[in-house]
Design an enzyme around this catalytic site. Structure first.
Site, short mmCIF file in Angstrom:
data_model
loop_
_atom_site.label_atom_id
_atom_site.label_comp_id
_atom_site.label_asym_id
_atom_site.label_seq_id
_atom_site.Cartn_x
_atom_site.Cartn_y
_atom_site.Cartn_z
N CYS A 1 0.87 -1.18 0.00
CA CYS A 1 0.00 0.00 0.00
C CYS A 1 0.91 1.22 0.00
O CYS A 1 2.10 1.12 0.27
CB CYS A 1 -0.85 0.05 1.26
SG CYS A 1 -1.90 -1.39 1.47
N ARG B 1 2.13 1.32 -5.87
CA ARG B 1 2.09 0.39 -4.75
C ARG B 1 0.68 -0.17 -4.50
O ARG B 1 0.50 -1.05 -3.66
CB ARG B 1 2.57 1.08 -3.46
CG ARG B 1 3.97 1.61 -3.53
CD ARG B 1 4.39 2.19 -2.19
NE ARG B 1 4.32 1.20 -1.15
CZ ARG B 1 5.23 0.26 -0.92
NH1 ARG B 1 6.31 0.20 -1.68
NH2 ARG B 1 5.07 -0.61 0.05
N TRP C 1 -3.61 -1.64 -1.56
CA TRP C 1 -3.56 -2.86 -2.36
C TRP C 1 -4.09 -3.94 -1.43
O TRP C 1 -3.43 -4.36 -0.49
CB TRP C 1 -2.13 -3.16 -2.81
CG TRP C 1 -2.01 -4.48 -3.50
CD1 TRP C 1 -1.56 -5.65 -2.98
CD2 TRP C 1 -2.34 -4.77 -4.85
NE1 TRP C 1 -1.60 -6.64 -3.92
CE2 TRP C 1 -2.07 -6.14 -5.07
CE3 TRP C 1 -2.85 -4.00 -5.91
CZ2 TRP C 1 -2.28 -6.75 -6.31
CZ3 TRP C 1 -3.06 -4.62 -7.13
CH2 TRP C 1 -2.77 -5.97 -7.32
N ASN D 1 0.31 -0.39 6.19
CA ASN D 1 0.76 -1.21 5.06
C ASN D 1 1.43 -2.44 5.66
O ASN D 1 2.25 -2.30 6.56
CB ASN D 1 1.75 -0.41 4.20
CG ASN D 1 2.45 -1.28 3.18
OD1 ASN D 1 1.87 -2.22 2.66
ND2 ASN D 1 3.70 -0.96 2.89
N GLY D 2 1.05 -3.62 5.17
CA GLY D 2 1.63 -4.85 5.71
C GLY D 2 0.53 -5.86 6.00
O GLY D 2 -0.60 -5.69 5.54
N GLU E 1 8.60 -21.20 -19.65
CA GLU E 1 8.44 -19.83 -19.15
C GLU E 1 9.62 -18.96 -19.59
O GLU E 1 9.43 -17.80 -19.96
CB GLU E 1 8.30 -19.86 -17.62
CG GLU E 1 8.23 -18.50 -16.95
CD GLU E 1 7.11 -17.59 -17.45
OE1 GLU E 1 6.21 -18.05 -18.18
OE2 GLU E 1 7.16 -16.40 -17.13
N LYS F 1 9.12 -15.60 -21.81
CA LYS F 1 9.61 -14.30 -21.35
C LYS F 1 10.50 -13.68 -22.40
O LYS F 1 10.39 -12.51 -22.71
CB LYS F 1 10.38 -14.49 -20.03
CG LYS F 1 10.28 -13.39 -19.04
CD LYS F 1 9.08 -13.45 -18.14
CE LYS F 1 7.76 -13.59 -18.82
NZ LYS F 1 6.64 -13.85 -17.98
N GLU G 1 8.42 -12.48 -25.47
CA GLU G 1 7.49 -11.37 -25.26
C GLU G 1 8.19 -10.03 -25.06
O GLU G 1 7.68 -9.01 -25.50
CB GLU G 1 6.48 -11.70 -24.15
CG GLU G 1 6.76 -11.27 -22.75
CD GLU G 1 5.64 -11.62 -21.76
OE1 GLU G 1 5.92 -12.35 -20.81
OE2 GLU G 1 4.50 -11.14 -21.93
N HIS H 1 14.46 -35.71 -31.80
CA HIS H 1 13.33 -36.17 -32.61
C HIS H 1 12.85 -35.09 -33.58
O HIS H 1 11.74 -35.17 -34.10
CB HIS H 1 12.19 -36.62 -31.69
CG HIS H 1 12.57 -37.78 -30.82
ND1 HIS H 1 12.73 -39.06 -31.33
CD2 HIS H 1 12.90 -37.85 -29.51
CE1 HIS H 1 13.10 -39.87 -30.34
NE2 HIS H 1 13.23 -39.16 -29.23
N LYS I 1 -1.71 -6.13 -20.35
CA LYS I 1 -1.44 -6.74 -19.05
C LYS I 1 -2.53 -7.73 -18.67
O LYS I 1 -2.27 -8.81 -18.17
CB LYS I 1 -1.31 -5.64 -17.99
CG LYS I 1 -0.98 -6.17 -16.59
CD LYS I 1 0.40 -6.77 -16.53
CE LYS I 1 0.72 -7.46 -15.23
NZ LYS I 1 1.83 -8.41 -15.36
O1 M6R Z 1 -3.65 -12.33 -15.24
P1 M6R Z 1 -3.34 -13.74 -15.67
O2 M6R Z 1 -2.31 -14.39 -14.84
O3 M6R Z 1 -4.58 -14.58 -15.77
O4 M6R Z 1 -2.77 -13.58 -17.13
C1 M6R Z 1 -2.48 -14.70 -17.91
C2 M6R Z 1 -1.55 -14.35 -19.05
O5 M6R Z 1 -2.15 -13.41 -19.89
C3 M6R Z 1 -0.22 -13.77 -18.52
O6 M6R Z 1 0.39 -14.67 -17.64
C4 M6R Z 1 0.74 -13.49 -19.67
O7 M6R Z 1 1.11 -14.67 -20.30
C5 M6R Z 1 1.96 -12.76 -19.09
N1 M6R Z 1 1.85 -11.35 -19.31
C6 M6R Z 1 3.24 -13.21 -19.66
O8 M6R Z 1 4.31 -12.59 -19.05
#
Ligand code: M6R
Length: 605
Positions: free
Chosen positions: A2, A27, A73, A99-100, A480, A484, A487, A503, A600
């Protein structure tokens, strides 16, 4: 997480409180509030939503020169007007922002209810103001009441107190949540983070754990836990406001990568009593655990990778069947599921359209549902039978980093709980829990490899492709890592089970192709090393991530993760591949926090 601000001075407090909170909105921003003090009463305004909503509610002529503010938050209690801070005692004479997490709030609340106190919110924070009231009534000395109050709090706190009893004074206390203090010719301030006060001063006094402070318009006193004056260690803050919001990092992604030790610590807080897993809302589910025949882990993107990891772990720990499925597939697959199928959903935002649709389908079919979510009160959190919250705080960068590692950790805890409910004894559980608790320090240690990962990312300078490989629990880490990298840096990346290379995919390996190999699972690491040799023979440049013991003299780029129960090495692997992706993107001049074509939160199908 927060945001907190406080001001007492020679001019109206509100402008400082609001501009400070606006700098702290990173935050948290699900509700906001302020209390202003004059000699006879406290005036408090608060609202669900962003700071701009609060500003609409405030009258224009607020001249009080002492006050405290908060952006929230949510961790306990959904975002709402009622749960927004500040919280007041019943006669509105004391106001607190916090906050905490107060871990023992349920015990304290019970005690206070028995004393006749009434509560008006679902938050853990409200116990603080009621406890202060309790002690202040016994002896009306605020410093002592505060000292007695904080001694009762288990967990973390940064808090500010203001009251009608000392209308120009703010009391501040801190343990494990940040709090900084400052002074200028305008007055004396406190805030969760320096950006809130950089317009006024760059000389910052970070409060240390266990310390508390008393702020008056022209004085600032700091005390240790016993109430004795403490040394003030001022620092000169070197950043401007914009870079300070990112904690001095050049992007939110990098800041969030570095927040992982602390958010993992918060996510684990209060989850174990000895080897017993403390998840009361899972225990409270109306489920006959012996009648669960199969489990699905369902999510999208990065959260889906956490599901693949969780599914592997679940089978290993419980010996029961499980499947990880992308939510976009599950929802259209006419799944053969019923009341004997447990469905576990994972989502940072709690709003992802496919995951929400899959949850609705599972519920319609009568499956018990559990969700692991970061955003409190989000749609998925509200609609599932039981929700567990990661404590990652707001994740601003589109690329998920700290949300992912906290998902890995919390899923681990959940699976141990499920094993307990199934009556399965997990081998080596004591050592496992010890290592889970060490993860914050281990993550800290792994972050020291940043310069090395930067160097490794330099290998991608003229490359269009990269390959990530791993076996068993290293495979989701490979997936993953590849996601990363593509993206944020737009380098094409694929992930394969290491044993699958020969294969087909090995046809793609040529001179200088970059291969990042994860070999942290002792049972199969040797096999992965053999696979890497096959790529080296075809000219690949290999970055090897392995444990402390594996022989790897023939490889030039080797990073060893700290000694750790192997089923937990997905966390260090994630941190390393995040750093790799970040530096690849930086090298290529990409917009790291806002990669092209991405959002996002994916709230449309
Ligand atoms: O909010 P969510 O975790 O449900 O989102 C799922 C995906 O859209 C999200 O994990 C996306 O793959 C990431 N931005 C990748 O870094």
């Amino acid at each position: 997480m927060c945001g907190i601000t406080g001001f007492t001075g020679k001019q109206p407090a509100l402008p400082f409180l609001l501009q400070g909170l606006s700098k702290l909105e990173y935050r948290g921003y699900d509700s906001a509030g302020v209390t202003l003090v004059n000699s006879r009463k406290l005036k408090t305004w608060k609202t669900k939503g962003r700071l701009s909503e609060l500003e609409k509610k405030l009258p224009n002529d607020l001249a009080q020169s002492c006050g405290i503010g908060h952006t929230r938050w949510a961790t306990h209690g959904v975002p709402s007007n009622m749960n927004a801070h500040p919280h007041m005692n019943s006669d509105n004479s004391i106001s607190v922002v916090h906050n905490g997490i107060v871990e023992n709030y349920a015990v304290l609340k019970k005690e206070l209810l028995e004393e006749g106190y009434t509560f008006h919110s679902d938050t853990d924070s409200e116990v603080i103001v009621q406890l202060l009231d309790f002690y202040y009534r016994r002896k009306p000395v605020m410093k002592e009441a505060l000292m007695r109050t904080v001694k009762r709090l288990e967990g973390s706190y940064a808090l500010c107190v203001t009251s009608i009893y000392e209308p120009n004074t703010i009391y501040v206390a801190k343990k494990e949540s940040p709090m900084v203090l400052g002074m200028s010719k305008e007055g004396t301030f406190c805030a969760s983070d320096a950006p809130a006060m950089l317009e006024y001063t760059r000389e910052i006094l970070p409060l240390q754990d266990g310390q508390f402070a008393i702020l008056n318009k022209d004085s600032l006193e700091v005390f240790d836990t016993d109430g004795k004056p403490a040394e003030k260690k001022w620092i000169h803050f070197p950043y401007d406001v914009q870079s300070a919001q990112k904690g001095g990092y050049d992007s939110f992604m990098m800041k969030e990568i570095h927040e992982q030790p602390s958010v993992i610590r918060e996510t684990l807080r209060g989850r174990f009593r000895g080897t017993h897993v403390v998840l009361p809302n899972i225990e409270a589910l109306d489920v006959d655990w012996n009648e669960i025949h199969e489990t699905y882990f369902i999510a999208c993107g990065t959260a889906y990778h956490a599901c693949i990891y969780a599914s592997g772990l679940y089978q290993r720990y419980t010996g029961k069947l499980s499947t990880a499925v992308p939510a976009s597939e599950f929802r259209y697959s006419s799944p053969n599921v019923d009341g004997h199928t447990l469905c576990i959903f994972v989502s940072q935002s709690g709003e992802t359209a496919d995951t929400l649709a899959a949850l609705k389908l599972a519920k319609a079919k009568g499956c018990p549902t559990i969700a692991v979510v970061n955003v409190l009160g989000s749609s998925i959190a509200r609609q599932t039978d039981a929700v567990l919250y990661t404590a990652a705080g707001p994740e601003i960068a589109v690329a998920s980093t700290k949300a992912y590692t906290t998902q890995l950790v919390l899923l681990h805890v959940l699976i141990l709980k499920l094993a307990e409910l199934y009556g399965v004894r997990v081998k080596g559980i004591g050592a496992l829990i010890r290592d889970l608790k060490r993860l914050p320090e281990i993550t800290e240690e792994v972050l020291k490899n940043e310069p090395f990962m930067k160097k490794c990312a330099g290998m991608l300078k003229d490359q269009r492709d990269a390959y990530f490989i791993g076996r068993q629990l290293d495979y989701p880490s490979a997936l993953e890592g590849a996601l990363k990298l593509k993206e944020v840096s737009y380098v094409h990346a694929d992930a394969y089970y290491a044993g699958e290379l020969k294969h087909g995919p090995i046809a793609l390996i040529e001179k200088n192709t970059v291969v990042l190999a994860l070999a942290t699972q002792p049972d199969v690491a040797g096999k992965t090393i053999s696979n890497i040799k096959e790529t080296v023979a075809r000219g690949a440049r290999v970055i090897l991530v392995t444990d402390q013991t594996m022989r790897a003299d023939e490889f030039k780029y080797v990073v060893r993760i700290p000694e750790l129960t192997p089923s937990l090495s997905a966390v260090p692997c994630a941190v390393l591949t995040q750093l790799f992706a970040y530096y690849a993107a930086k090298e290529k001049g990409c917009d790291i926090d806002k990669p092209r074509n991405l959002a996002k939160s994916v709230t449309v199908e």
